[in-house]
Design an enzyme around this catalytic site. Structure first.
Site, PDB file in Angstrom:
ATOM      1  N   GLU A 131       1.065   6.733  -6.643  1.00 12.58           N
ATOM      2  CA  GLU A 131      -0.050   7.691  -6.741  1.00 12.58           C
ATOM      3  C   GLU A 131       0.466   9.134  -6.729  1.00 12.58           C
ATOM      4  O   GLU A 131      -0.005   9.966  -7.510  1.00 12.58           O
ATOM      5  CB  GLU A 131      -0.966   7.420  -5.554  1.00 12.58           C
ATOM      6  CG  GLU A 131      -2.213   8.249  -5.445  1.00 12.58           C
ATOM      7  CD  GLU A 131      -2.906   7.951  -4.098  1.00 12.58           C
ATOM      8  OE1 GLU A 131      -3.173   6.762  -3.788  1.00 12.58           O
ATOM      9  OE2 GLU A 131      -3.144   8.915  -3.340  1.00 12.58           O
ATOM     10  N   LYS A 182       0.844  -1.206   0.000  1.00 12.20           N
ATOM     11  CA  LYS A 182       0.000   0.000   0.000  1.00 12.20           C
ATOM     12  C   LYS A 182       0.878   1.256   0.000  1.00 12.20           C
ATOM     13  O   LYS A 182       0.551   2.250  -0.659  1.00 12.20           O
ATOM     14  CB  LYS A 182      -0.917  -0.012   1.219  1.00 12.20           C
ATOM     15  CG  LYS A 182      -1.823   1.216   1.345  1.00 12.20           C
ATOM     16  CD  LYS A 182      -2.708   1.388   0.132  1.00 12.20           C
ATOM     17  CE  LYS A 182      -3.848   2.373   0.317  1.00 12.20           C
ATOM     18  NZ  LYS A 182      -3.692   3.454   1.235  1.00 12.20           N
ATOM     19  N   ASN A 185       0.793   4.113  -2.813  1.00 16.24           N
ATOM     20  CA  ASN A 185       0.606   5.546  -2.578  1.00 16.24           C
ATOM     21  C   ASN A 185       1.768   6.360  -3.131  1.00 16.24           C
ATOM     22  O   ASN A 185       1.562   7.467  -3.635  1.00 16.24           O
ATOM     23  CB  ASN A 185       0.444   5.814  -1.076  1.00 16.24           C
ATOM     24  CG  ASN A 185      -0.941   5.457  -0.584  1.00 16.24           C
ATOM     25  OD1 ASN A 185      -1.587   4.569  -1.137  1.00 16.24           O
ATOM     26  ND2 ASN A 185      -1.401   6.129   0.462  1.00 16.24           N
TER      27      ASN A 185
END
Lengths: 298, 298, 298, 298
Positions: free
Chosen positions: A176, A169, A173
């Protein structure tokens, strides 16, 4: 197989997840310190409400001290074969430490990176999971209820041992950050060339099908421009939630070059500065050597 | 050997250079459109005042149209064996084009990158020169008068054919951008850690002897902090004069990676933006997908 | 409305586009110097084969000299009310210059940025178009045949006057560089942490639904990892096709900070260097001041 | 005032420092595990050889476990009013922890960042010092012997409480990374333009006086090019010693944008990769969407 879980933390994310789990046939008993949203009055009551043979509790509270507090308290209340699922944004090293501490009592620990934001209730949540194969096998009904429709492997992964879920994760991110900054730079360039590009919103909208850059983030960019074509209503102040920093820290530790993700992170830092001390220093240097034009503070 | 030259442009740089040339025994006739500083009333008078066998004219006016105008006018006035020296900040490709045009009339062309700013009058000017060996040989008395004391090769180079002087100066300035930004980032980091570093100015001053980072720019940084220890009097607005842009353009053309110099240039661009459109776009994206905190414009 | 066009250039892209146009009901006469793929023997025959009242010719040949050659030749063959469509990857300033030259003869010019690669035949092509409203209105049947199914504005935009199509495509490609590098950095970080992430391919595949980073490029990344899970079959050599360079050049011209897109471009430059001269220089410096470990060339 | 100290660690740096201290009139008893260079057989003997009223021991061994081991051992041997000086490259947080541990026994702790490399013996060492005013006051004869000639504040600073010395040195090294990369990028650009710049070494040498970019590192660059004009003898492999990583970590912690120093660090990481996994991923993506040219592994 697990079909009834406890859920600690009924904020924006937790509340939506409870709703989606119930839609998917999972029984959920929720606990939150705010009595008006909680299904039970205390954490102990939550534990008592779960099937005695295996209590499974999903923790969905802010990272850091709050998560630490809940996991520690659960360590006191749970025992052999029970499982704690940490679904927040813990650092993967914290996961590894907590799992080791709980293992002493026979309590299992599974960490889950959850992506999807406010859209997850209807679209499902992308899930990255770390833990033991046995724990994860027993939790599959829960994960299947949360993840998006479609093939399981397109919205769920058992990425590795404890810590892998939040590591994945964290990297998600970090990516992202880079993707958002790439679209943002492109947006700025289009918007800066007003004599050539007369329709910035239309241009980005035309990219949403058939092009190489199509993505969900692009769809959101188009939606934002529909609501505010010149982005006049927003300040250029951008927060960062920690995972971006961890991603760069981790890359430094592993000697992995990360020019794009780090540049995206630094752009956010700069966005929150009223004045940049570094650029003041550059201005001061130019003034010293060349009598170059500088701006005095008003 | 040339011992009398014309000098067009008597601004801050030109005026200082005339003074240093005269100190060094070179006769200088200066021309400037402002009669109060000019030695002669017109450009034609300047040409007429120079030795007839070889007229040498140093052009020291702002880059772009002003330099172009003066060089074109000189092309009309000069002839076989005369030399135009372009000492401003022309792009090296312009030098190459102008040299070709003047060559038709037998006029030589030498381009000189000049470094040293307001300190050059007393310290001497670092000189990077492009042109033919014959032209440059005849101009050595002029260059020797301008360059710093000490071995010639530590303040002067014949870097290559026409264009080499300004190419070298362009790269010099690109490096300068990177150096300044490096010191500035270090300054910001020291200043951000107030509980540990209680004397930022003293820390940087202690680097001025014996350390790996000692340099003239560091001396200037220390001087600036002496005058304004928190840099409170300056805005963080930093101009760029063109050579930094050309450096990055050239690197792109040659496929040379330039992460540090380009980052320094972009930091300056960002310093001049009231609001960053790109970071507004990032804020808009975060608002779309997560209901993250954003700041509305006041 | 235009329903029959000429198409110059029947390479990989042109050939696919001819097929998709025909599927969409547009009559296409193709010309290519290779007789085995061409519908007509010469460019003049192509022009003669089109409806006399308005000849429309789509040029789909490599950027630079080839495109220039074809457009110039068409300028000789076409006349009042005819239209040249430049569908390749010209620089938008070239479009502006060519349009002005053709306008003298009354020939219209429309530039189209085409995205979609080899997938466009079936998925449709994202189209960004620059030109006059009248020209573009008459060409809508052609654009509708090429663009993806769905609402027109999700795969087509009239972005502005001549040049806008290629400017938009240039920015599109710049963004693409940044997106690819962001995914690539994340991939490298996952792959570097083998004790935690045991399934890199599965992790990225799990991002393809429901997550913030889902996109078509991510789908391709997953496909690539399916075929070669450790990317062992590929070298790390990455070409760049020009638009990325133009994007950064344009940003420099407009003083737009572009840290992510430029870093992506520089990473490609570096990927093609056998040895980095800059890093050799850093090694040399470290050897000079500290006797630090360096590696001699074998 | 302290005029006799112990020195642990007689490697390249320690040995030179002992020599400079002795030249400066400081009595030095050195200890090193290698008997052939050591003045005393054991650490305990070293402590016993020092003035009983205040034992001062300068530790100059590799950072990490070696330094930790020596400081812990000294903690056992020293007592009230004695001082440990950590002159290596410890992280400033480790300094703070050690100082707190030694304070329990009344042992003082001073951390010193030392710059100057192999040149320090003759030029003196730049010193950045953290600790209590009283400890540092008593140590001034030692620091004065080590620092360069000239005004004390140009080669010495008491930068703040314990930790400040190594924090300052860490930032110094971060800046050093940026400076070196800036010169290196400029070098590469000069060297890439062979038709214009015919004398790269001469060009950089001409910058060593009078220019804005003159510095000690530039002098070293020129020296390196004198010895190896094309840098043919060196590989492009560049190590990093930890302080650069700490600098970026610290900036991330403090939300300070550090584009240049981080880019310099990442360039070193990349220099040590045989193949870049990230760029392989970019190549894979390009192959997927466009059938673009890629290179297969040989």
């Amino acid at each position: 197989m697990v079909t009834h879980i406890g859920l600690v933390g009924l904020g924006k994310m937790g509340n939506n997840m409870r709703a989606r789990l119930r839609r998917g046939g999972i029984e959920v008993t929720g606990y939150d310190p705010r009595p008006e949203v909680s299904d039970v009055p205390t954490l102990a009551d939550l534990v008592a409400a779960l099937p005695a043979e295996q209590r499974v509790i999903w923790v969905m509270v802010p990272a850091g001290a709050p998560t630490r507090g809940v996991v520690d308290a659960l360590g006191e209340l749970l025992g052999q074969d029970d499982i704690v699922i940490e679904g927040g944004n813990s650092h993967y090293v914290e996961d590894q430490e907590r799992a080791a501490a709980l293992a002493v009592k026979g309590v299992g620990y599974v960490d889950v990176g959850v992506s999807g934001g406010v859209w997850g209730l209807d679209n499902g949540y992308g899930l990255m999971v770390g833990g033991s194969p046995a724990d994860i096998a027993s939790l599959m009904p829960v994960f299947d209820a949360l993840r998006p429709e479609g093939p399981r492997e397109e919205g769920f992964v058992h990425a590795g041992p404890v810590g892998a879920g939040h590591f994945a994760k964290m990297v998600h991110n970090g990516i992202e950050y880079g993707l958002m900054q790439a679209y943002a730079e492109g947006y700025e360039l289009l918007a800066a060339k007003k004599d050539v590009i007369t329709d910035v919103h239309g241009t980005m909208k035309a990219w949403t099908r058939g092009t190489v850059v199509r993505s969900w983030l692009l769809d959101l960019m188009v939606k934002a421009l529909e609501q505010d074509p010149e982005l006049e209503l927003l300040d250029d102040w951008v927060d960062d939630s920690g995972e971006g920093r961890w991603t760069v820290d981790e890359a430094i530790d592993l000697a992995v070059p990360l020019p794009v993700i780090s540049a995206s992170l630094f752009a956010r830092f700069a966005s929150r500065q009223d004045k940049s001390p570094a650029l003041k220093a550059v201005a001061a240097l130019r003034q010293q050597f060349g009598g170059h034009a500088v701006k005095a503070v008003d």
